[in-house]
Motif scaffolding. Structure first.
Motif, short mmCIF file in Angstrom:
data_model
loop_
_atom_site.label_atom_id
_atom_site.label_comp_id
_atom_site.label_asym_id
_atom_site.label_seq_id
_atom_site.Cartn_x
_atom_site.Cartn_y
_atom_site.Cartn_z
N VAL A 147 0.83 -1.21 0.00
CA VAL A 147 0.00 0.00 0.00
C VAL A 147 0.87 1.26 0.00
CG1 VAL A 147 -2.06 -1.00 1.05
CG2 VAL A 147 -0.21 -0.22 2.52
N ASN A 148 2.11 1.13 -0.44
CA ASN A 148 3.02 2.27 -0.41
C ASN A 148 2.62 3.35 -1.40
OD1 ASN A 148 4.43 0.73 1.39
ND2 ASN A 148 6.10 0.22 0.01
N LEU A 149 2.87 4.60 -1.03
CA LEU A 149 2.66 5.73 -1.90
C LEU A 149 4.01 6.34 -2.26
CD1 LEU A 149 -0.36 7.41 -0.07
CD2 LEU A 149 -0.43 5.93 -2.08
N VAL A 158 0.95 13.31 -3.76
CA VAL A 158 0.96 11.96 -4.32
C VAL A 158 0.22 11.97 -5.66
CG1 VAL A 158 0.20 9.58 -4.02
CG2 VAL A 158 1.10 10.85 -2.07
N ARG A 159 0.93 11.72 -6.73
CA ARG A 159 0.33 11.64 -8.06
C ARG A 159 0.49 10.26 -8.68
NH1 ARG A 159 2.99 16.52 -7.74
NH2 ARG A 159 1.69 18.39 -8.02
N ARG A 160 1.27 9.42 -8.05
CA ARG A 160 1.57 8.14 -8.67
C ARG A 160 1.78 7.07 -7.60
NH1 ARG A 160 5.39 10.10 -12.19
NH2 ARG A 160 4.94 12.14 -11.30
N VAL A 161 1.65 5.84 -8.02
CA VAL A 161 2.05 4.68 -7.22
C VAL A 161 2.94 3.81 -8.09
CG1 VAL A 161 -0.02 4.64 -5.77
CG2 VAL A 161 0.01 3.35 -7.92
N HIS A 162 3.67 2.92 -7.45
CA HIS A 162 4.41 1.90 -8.19
C HIS A 162 3.63 0.59 -8.05
CE1 HIS A 162 7.57 4.94 -7.91
NE2 HIS A 162 8.11 4.34 -8.96
N LEU A 163 3.28 0.01 -9.17
CA LEU A 163 2.41 -1.16 -9.15
C LEU A 163 3.13 -2.41 -8.67
CD1 LEU A 163 0.32 -0.64 -12.41
CD2 LEU A 163 -0.14 0.14 -10.07
N ALA A 164 4.44 -2.34 -8.49
CA ALA A 164 5.20 -3.45 -7.91
C ALA A 164 6.35 -2.89 -7.09
CB ALA A 164 5.73 -4.38 -9.01
N GLU A 165 6.45 -3.32 -5.83
CA GLU A 165 7.53 -2.88 -4.94
C GLU A 165 7.98 -4.05 -4.08
OE1 GLU A 165 7.11 0.61 -2.61
OE2 GLU A 165 6.12 1.78 -4.18
N GLY A 166 9.21 -3.95 -3.58
CA GLY A 166 9.72 -4.99 -2.70
C GLY A 166 11.21 -5.14 -2.83
N THR A 167 11.69 -6.36 -2.75
CA THR A 167 13.11 -6.66 -2.92
C THR A 167 13.36 -7.12 -4.35
OG1 THR A 167 12.90 -8.99 -2.31
CG2 THR A 167 13.19 -7.40 -0.51
#
Length: 216
Positions: free
Chosen positions: A123-125, A133-142
């Motif tokens: 749920v990161n912004l 906030v104008r964008r999100v990343h559809l994939a995050e992690g390691t």
């Protein structure tokens, strides 16, 4: 300078051509009135179980339940049983820096919830330099394990298709892939809302929820 100008243009375009509302989307709000009626936050897990059970009875198309369930608490058995019936998409948490000297720690929901058929996502912004906030990343992690965004999972479930998102990346700390500009739809009341207490107390006709995508 170009980034600031680009952001201003994007903001203006959103104002000139807002996204239309849709009856297919329903937002269940954990609002002040719900907290006044159901008790102070955080709620006992049995309260969330009642809400999930009411949703399961109504047969929505997809449910994003945006509440973190990371630590054991009272009512976990009821919650796990309700989540199994409903199959919501649930969030996990990420900590930077991570625990035990790691660059990043991914904290999943309780083991009894982690296998929900709705999937688990981040749920990161990603605020821009001006704090908006104008964008999100559809994939995050390691680098070895990228996690899809909960909204992407829910959108794919609504469309009844698999999410085709990156699963691996590069880097030693937090890896972000697939940036997505949010097409903000409008202000408050743009979509239909329903207070959480009304579901918990059985005051909602299941037909009002049936077949819709629900965001809690």
């Amino acid at each position: 300078w170009f980034e600031r100008a680009d952001n201003l243009v994007y903001d203006r375009l959103l104002q000139l051509k807002p996204q239309p509302s849709t009856d297919d989307l329903l937002i269940v709000t954990i609002d002040d009135e719900s907290i006044a009626r159901l008790g102070r936050w955080p709620w006992d897990r049995a309260v969330h179980a009642r809400i999930m059970d009411r949703l399961a009875e109504a047969e929505p198309r997809a449910v994003l339940y945006d509440v973190l369930f990371l630590e054991p608490a009272n009512g976990d058995a009821e919650l796990a049983a309700a989540a199994k019936r409903l199959g919501p998409t649930l969030p996990l948490a990420m900590e930077v820096p991570g625990r035990g000297g790691e660059a990043l720690s991914i904290l999943p929901p309780l083991p009894s919830l982690a296998a929900t058929r709705g999937g688990v996502g981040h749920v990161n912004l990603s605020p821009d330099s001006d704090g908006i906030v104008r964008r999100v990343h559809l994939a995050e992690g390691t680098a070895e394990h990228l996690v899809p965004h909960v909204a992407a999972i829910t959108a794919c479930r609504t469309a009844r298709r698999a999410c085709e998102l990156p699963t691996r990346g590069q880097g030693k700390a937090l890896v972000r892939r697939a940036p997505y500009l949010i097409p903000f739809a409008g202000g408050r009341q743009h979509f239909q809302t329903l207070p959480a207490y009304a579901l918990a107390q059985g005051e909602v006709d299941p037909a009002f929820v049936r077949g819709r995508t629900v965001l809690v």
